[in-house]
Design an enzyme around this catalytic site. Structure first.
Site: not given
Length: 256
Positions: A68, A147, A21-22, A160
């Site tokens: 979540d 990424s 949603g974002s 990360y």
């Protein structure tokens, strides 16, 4: 939104997106809706306004499920609800992540566990939840967002980048284990995509200029620039591609 190619085999497909949603996830949701897919997505914040916008723009409304992704029981429950509403999920996009900056010397065991929970653990258990349905359906596509950060050797967020690297190992193992079921598993590694979050927290003129200088292509990356690759990996156009990492970064981490 940039014009996207049409993949006829995606029409009617049941698609599940984490963090849909974002940011990049919102562009993915719109792109799959425009292909005629039945899209369900999860995220923590309320996405009712976004769903209204998607219905107005595409003529189809995505199914938003508040969740979540670090709560594995809730994540599995949302996947089950999506399958009940839209039919067997044949495309899973593990997109939700958090690239919060952190200092190695400040990381606690609790922080490490949280970073792994959102950036890696949720990927594994989402895949585990959809694989039985894909097996019965005769195949499917799992797309794990990573990424280029770990490929560049970037500092400033080691938990990360550790998860990013592990996503590739997970992708390859799942591809090997479930290839006989015609379940394809690939990773997609974006470069520095200028989402609103990135602009609010980390984009500075100097940092952006330095990054673009490293790109072969000198345009900045927008969320819409990632959707074409994801649609390709979801569709039968990539039916013999699995266990791979597709990089969309403007040519930062080039090979050869």
């Amino acid at each position: 939104m940039n014009a996207q190619p049409v993949f006829p085999d995606l029409k009617g497909a049941s698609v599940f997106i984490t963090g849909g949603g974002s940011g990049i996830g919102a562009s993915l949701t719109e792109a799959f809706l425009r292909q005629g897919c039945k899209v369900a997505f999860v995220q923590r914040s309320d996405a009712s306004v976004f769903c209204d916008e998607m219905e107005m723009k595409t003529g189809s409304r995505p199914l938003y499920l508040s969740c979540d992704v670090t709560d594995i029981d809730a994540l599995k429950g949302a996947i089950a609800k999506a399958a009940e509403a839209h039919g067997t999920i044949t495309v899973l996009v593990n997109n939700a992540a958090n690239d919060q900056r952190h200092n190695t010397l400040d990381v606690t065991p609790e922080y490490w566990d949280w970073a792994m929970a959102i950036n890696l653990k949720a990927y594994f258990f989402a895949a585990q939840a959809v694989i039985p349905g894909m097996q019965k359906a005769g195949g499917g596509s799992i797309i794990n967002f990573s990424s280029i950060s770990y490929m560049m050797g970037n500092g400033g967020f080691p938990a990360y980048t550790s998860a990013n690297s592990a996503i590739n190992g997970l992708t390859r193992s799942l591809a090997r284990d479930f290839g006989p079921d015609r379940i394809r598993v690939n990773a997609l590694a974006p470069g520095w995509v200028l989402t609103q979050k990135q602009k609010d927290l980390w984009v500075t003129p100097e940092a952006l200029a330095g990054h673009v200088e490293r790109q072969c292509l000198k345009d900045t990356l927008e969320p819409e620039d990632i959707t074409g690759g994801c649609l390709f990996l979801a569709s039968s156009a990539s039916k013999m591609m699995t266990g791979q990492a597709l990089v969309i970064d403007g040519g930062v981490v080039v090979t050869g």
